[in-house]
Design a protein around this motif. Sequence first.
Motif, PDB file in Angstrom:
ATOM      1  N   HIS A   1       0.773  -1.187   0.074  1.00  0.00           N
ATOM      2  CA  HIS A   1      -0.075   0.144   0.129  1.00  0.00           C
ATOM      3  C   HIS A   1       0.910   1.400  -0.052  1.00  0.00           C
ATOM      4  CE1 HIS A   1      -4.391   1.448   0.410  1.00  0.00           C
ATOM      5  NE2 HIS A   1      -3.779   2.321   1.149  1.00  0.00           N
TER       6      HIS A   1
ATOM      7  N   THR B   1      -3.841   5.268  -0.242  1.00  0.00           N
ATOM      8  CA  THR B   1      -4.652   6.227   0.593  1.00  0.00           C
ATOM      9  C   THR B   1      -3.733   7.483   0.823  1.00  0.00           C
ATOM     10  OG1 THR B   1      -5.195   4.420   2.092  1.00  0.00           O
ATOM     11  CG2 THR B   1      -5.250   6.455   3.237  1.00  0.00           C
TER      12      THR B   1
ATOM     13  N   CYS C   1      -3.943   0.834   7.304  1.00  0.00           N
ATOM     14  CA  CYS C   1      -3.483   0.693   5.766  1.00  0.00           C
ATOM     15  C   CYS C   1      -2.746  -0.749   5.816  1.00  0.00           C
ATOM     16  CB  CYS C   1      -2.673   1.711   5.435  1.00  0.00           C
ATOM     17  SG  CYS C   1      -3.424   3.495   5.207  1.00  0.00           S
TER      18      CYS C   1
ATOM     19  N   VAL D   1       0.996   5.331   1.095  1.00  0.00           N
ATOM     20  CA  VAL D   1       0.216   6.396   1.596  1.00  0.00           C
ATOM     21  C   VAL D   1       0.991   7.772   1.463  1.00  0.00           C
ATOM     22  CG1 VAL D   1      -0.542   7.235   4.105  1.00  0.00           C
ATOM     23  CG2 VAL D   1      -0.454   4.699   3.591  1.00  0.00           C
TER      24      VAL D   1
END
Length: 233
Positions: free
Chosen positions: A93, A179, A229, A95
């Motif tokens: 992921h 995100t 996350c 961020v």
Amino acid sequence: MTEFVLVAGAWLGSWAWDEVVPELRAVGHGAHALTLSGLADKQGVAAGQQTHVQDIVGEIERLDLRDVVLVGHSYSGIPVGQAAERIGDRLAHAVFVDSNVPVDGESFLSAWPSGRAMVEASMAANDGFWAPLTEADYEGQGLTDEQIARIVAGATPHPGATLSEPAVLARPLGGLPATYIKCLLDGDEPMDDVAELLKSEHWRLVEMDTGHWPMFSQPRELARILLGCAGAP
């Protein structure tokens, strides 16, 4: 176990994450705060934007990290976004903490026309470096006097070549799981490039009721969001 790799924005080094890293490690995850070339304890190292991309990719590969949540704050969203693309299946992921995002062929400066003259004037007066902010510049960002003093004391001039070199992306960032954290004291709405990315099914928006430096103003709340996350689709 998730491996968090944390990269702070302009003028800052790994020390900016000192109150976030313990929160991530306390629940069993790895946390690696990274200083980019030319900043903090790496002052004097020549750096362009692609140097910063390689700093991030190289550290992830050197430590052989997998299941990486790659976190970029402010300026560092630009090299982090490029690095996220380049580490392939190591990425779990990405961020972006109130950050810029890379646009292929665009630099930090070209993507910020309203601020370009101000930054270039600072660079011209400081041997090609963007001078750190002063205490007054941090007012209204949810920081205590002590937090502001800590940031100002630790900040180092930012190498200008990293701001003028263009980003290189092989494909759109919208395809990455990501995100975006918007810090509301620094403006209610994400910048246009971010708003476009947030239309992707792979991106989500999280808001924080604080200013542009949440690792100082709300480190526990930021850590909580980052932990959310880990394992996020």
